[in-house]
Design a protein around this motif. Structure first.
Motif, mmCIF file in Angstrom:
data_model
loop_
_atom_site.group_PDB
_atom_site.id
_atom_site.type_symbol
_atom_site.label_atom_id
_atom_site.label_comp_id
_atom_site.label_asym_id
_atom_site.label_seq_id
_atom_site.Cartn_x
_atom_site.Cartn_y
_atom_site.Cartn_z
ATOM 1 N N PRO A 71 -13.245 5.453 4.412
ATOM 2 C CA PRO A 71 -14.081 5.978 3.324
ATOM 3 C C PRO A 71 -13.267 6.836 2.361
ATOM 4 O O PRO A 71 -12.440 7.649 2.775
ATOM 5 N N GLY A 72 -13.482 6.602 1.068
ATOM 6 C CA GLY A 72 -12.820 7.386 0.044
ATOM 7 C C GLY A 72 -11.438 6.908 -0.351
ATOM 8 O O GLY A 72 -10.844 7.461 -1.282
ATOM 9 N N LEU A 73 -10.895 5.905 0.313
ATOM 10 C CA LEU A 73 -9.545 5.425 0.027
ATOM 11 C C LEU A 73 -9.603 4.220 -0.905
ATOM 12 O O LEU A 73 -10.294 3.233 -0.620
ATOM 13 N N ALA A 74 -8.880 4.302 -2.018
ATOM 14 C CA ALA A 74 -8.785 3.150 -2.908
ATOM 15 C C ALA A 74 -8.064 2.031 -2.162
ATOM 16 O O ALA A 74 -7.188 2.276 -1.326
ATOM 17 N N ALA A 75 -8.440 0.800 -2.462
ATOM 18 C CA ALA A 75 -7.883 -0.329 -1.718
ATOM 19 C C ALA A 75 -7.908 -1.580 -2.572
ATOM 20 O O ALA A 75 -8.681 -1.683 -3.519
ATOM 21 N N ARG A 145 -8.847 8.252 8.250
ATOM 22 C CA ARG A 145 -10.249 8.656 8.104
ATOM 23 C C ARG A 145 -10.421 10.169 8.221
ATOM 24 O O ARG A 145 -11.384 10.722 7.698
ATOM 25 N N THR A 146 -9.493 10.829 8.918
ATOM 26 C CA THR A 146 -9.672 12.260 9.185
ATOM 27 C C THR A 146 -8.655 13.167 8.502
ATOM 28 O O THR A 146 -8.843 14.376 8.481
ATOM 29 N N ASP A 147 -7.580 12.612 7.962
ATOM 30 C CA ASP A 147 -6.528 13.441 7.373
ATOM 31 C C ASP A 147 -6.436 13.176 5.868
ATOM 32 O O ASP A 147 -5.862 12.172 5.432
ATOM 33 N N ALA A 148 -6.987 14.087 5.076
ATOM 34 C CA ALA A 148 -7.030 13.905 3.627
ATOM 35 C C ALA A 148 -5.637 13.871 3.007
ATOM 36 O O ALA A 148 -5.381 13.118 2.065
ATOM 37 N N GLY A 149 -4.709 14.667 3.523
ATOM 38 C CA GLY A 149 -3.356 14.687 2.976
ATOM 39 C C GLY A 149 -2.651 13.350 3.127
ATOM 40 O O GLY A 149 -2.057 12.832 2.167
ATOM 41 N N ASP A 150 -2.711 12.771 4.315
ATOM 42 C CA ASP A 150 -2.083 11.470 4.529
ATOM 43 C C ASP A 150 -2.839 10.361 3.803
ATOM 44 O O ASP A 150 -2.232 9.393 3.342
ATOM 45 N N ARG A 151 -4.145 10.507 3.700
ATOM 46 C CA ARG A 151 -4.925 9.526 2.938
ATOM 47 C C ARG A 151 -4.474 9.533 1.476
ATOM 48 O O ARG A 151 -4.248 8.484 0.875
ATOM 49 N N LEU A 153 -1.537 10.602 0.324
ATOM 50 C CA LEU A 153 -0.164 10.101 0.288
ATOM 51 C C LEU A 153 -0.157 8.576 0.315
ATOM 52 O O LEU A 153 0.564 7.940 -0.466
ATOM 53 N N TYR A 154 -0.950 8.005 1.189
ATOM 54 C CA TYR A 154 -0.990 6.547 1.308
ATOM 55 C C TYR A 154 -1.489 5.914 0.012
ATOM 56 O O TYR A 154 -0.917 4.947 -0.488
ATOM 57 N N GLU A 155 -2.535 6.489 -0.553
ATOM 58 C CA GLU A 155 -3.067 5.939 -1.803
ATOM 59 C C GLU A 155 -2.055 6.061 -2.940
ATOM 60 O O GLU A 155 -1.845 5.108 -3.703
ATOM 61 N N SER A 156 -1.385 7.202 -3.059
ATOM 62 C CA SER A 156 -0.412 7.366 -4.143
ATOM 63 C C SER A 156 0.779 6.434 -3.949
ATOM 64 O O SER A 156 1.331 5.915 -4.932
ATOM 65 N N ILE A 180 3.931 4.130 6.078
ATOM 66 C CA ILE A 180 2.997 3.883 7.178
ATOM 67 C C ILE A 180 3.572 4.389 8.499
ATOM 68 O O ILE A 180 2.860 5.026 9.291
ATOM 69 N N LEU A 181 4.853 4.145 8.738
ATOM 70 C CA LEU A 181 5.477 4.624 9.974
ATOM 71 C C LEU A 181 5.449 6.144 10.056
ATOM 72 O O LEU A 181 5.191 6.717 11.122
ATOM 73 N N ALA A 182 5.696 6.816 8.944
ATOM 74 C CA ALA A 182 5.663 8.283 8.933
ATOM 75 C C ALA A 182 4.250 8.797 9.194
ATOM 76 O O ALA A 182 4.057 9.756 9.958
ATOM 77 N N ILE A 183 3.257 8.154 8.587
ATOM 78 C CA ILE A 183 1.868 8.564 8.818
ATOM 79 C C ILE A 183 1.486 8.347 10.271
ATOM 80 O O ILE A 183 0.856 9.211 10.902
#
Length: 193
Positions: A71-75, A145-151, A153-156, A180-183
């Motif tokens: 939820p909330g992640l652009a895709a 789903r639970t970590d806004a910072g990594d979410r 980062l992934y989107e950017s 992805i590996l770092a996350i």
């Protein structure tokens, strides 16, 4: 059927990319409230196809993965689903029923098959039940789903990569690997706390 198979056969040894590389235009969309419903429709379609073929689906793993599951992640608007089967080499148990249900084979490689809709808006990844890839997909999904910072980062990262042209979607996917590996490393560390 699946539960009656006494002997495993060898798996494929190489990559068969049915139809070859495909040039695609990949675009991110803001999170869409319809994505979970689309997943549920395809989960039902998959379960029905496998049940009709005699596959025991009571303990079958069918999970929504990828960015559309967060939820909330652009895709990119492709619903990714992972299905864990008992024996990846027993294609007659799962592949034939899924093809009959309207999915098309795209990838056959060691330990993994991928079928998709003709519209290419749903990708179904098939692995064996104990394959670590299944756990990895779920680890990433649950963490995002639970970590806004990594979410974020992934989107950017995805947005930056999509500013480039890609000859094949697989190349774009490979370019995300380092992030992805770092996350996932942070996700494992969070689970150990």
């Amino acid at each position: 059927m699946e539960e009656n198979r006494a002997q495993r056969r060898p798996d494929v040894t190489g990559l068969d990319l049915v139809g070859g590389p495909e040039r695609v235009e990949i675009q991110l969309q803001n999170a869409d409230d319809r994505w979970p419903g689309a997943y549920l429709e395809h989960r039902s379609r998959i379960r029905a196809a496998l049940t009709a073929a005699g596959v025991d689906v009571e303990h079958l793993v069918i999970e929504h993965i990828g960015s559309t599951s967060v939820p909330g992640l652009a895709a990119k608007p492709i619903i990714d689903i992972v299905v864990a089967v008992n024996d990846i080499t027993a294609e007659e148990d799962y592949l034939e029923p899924l093809l009959a249900a309207g999915y098309e084979l795209r990838v056959r490689e060691p330990g993994h098959r991928l079928v998709r809709t003709p519209a290419r808006d749903v990708h179904v990844h098939l692995y064996e039940r104990q394959d670590p890839a299944v756990t990895e997909y779920l680890l990433l999904r649950d963490h995002l789903r639970t970590d806004a910072g990594d979410r974020d980062l992934y989107e950017s990262t995805k947005r930056a990569l999509l500013a480039q042209k890609w000859d094949d979607m697989n190349d774009y996917a490979d370019a995300k690997t380092e992030v992805i590996l770092a996350i996932k490393a942070r996700a494992r560390a969070a689970l150990e706390r």
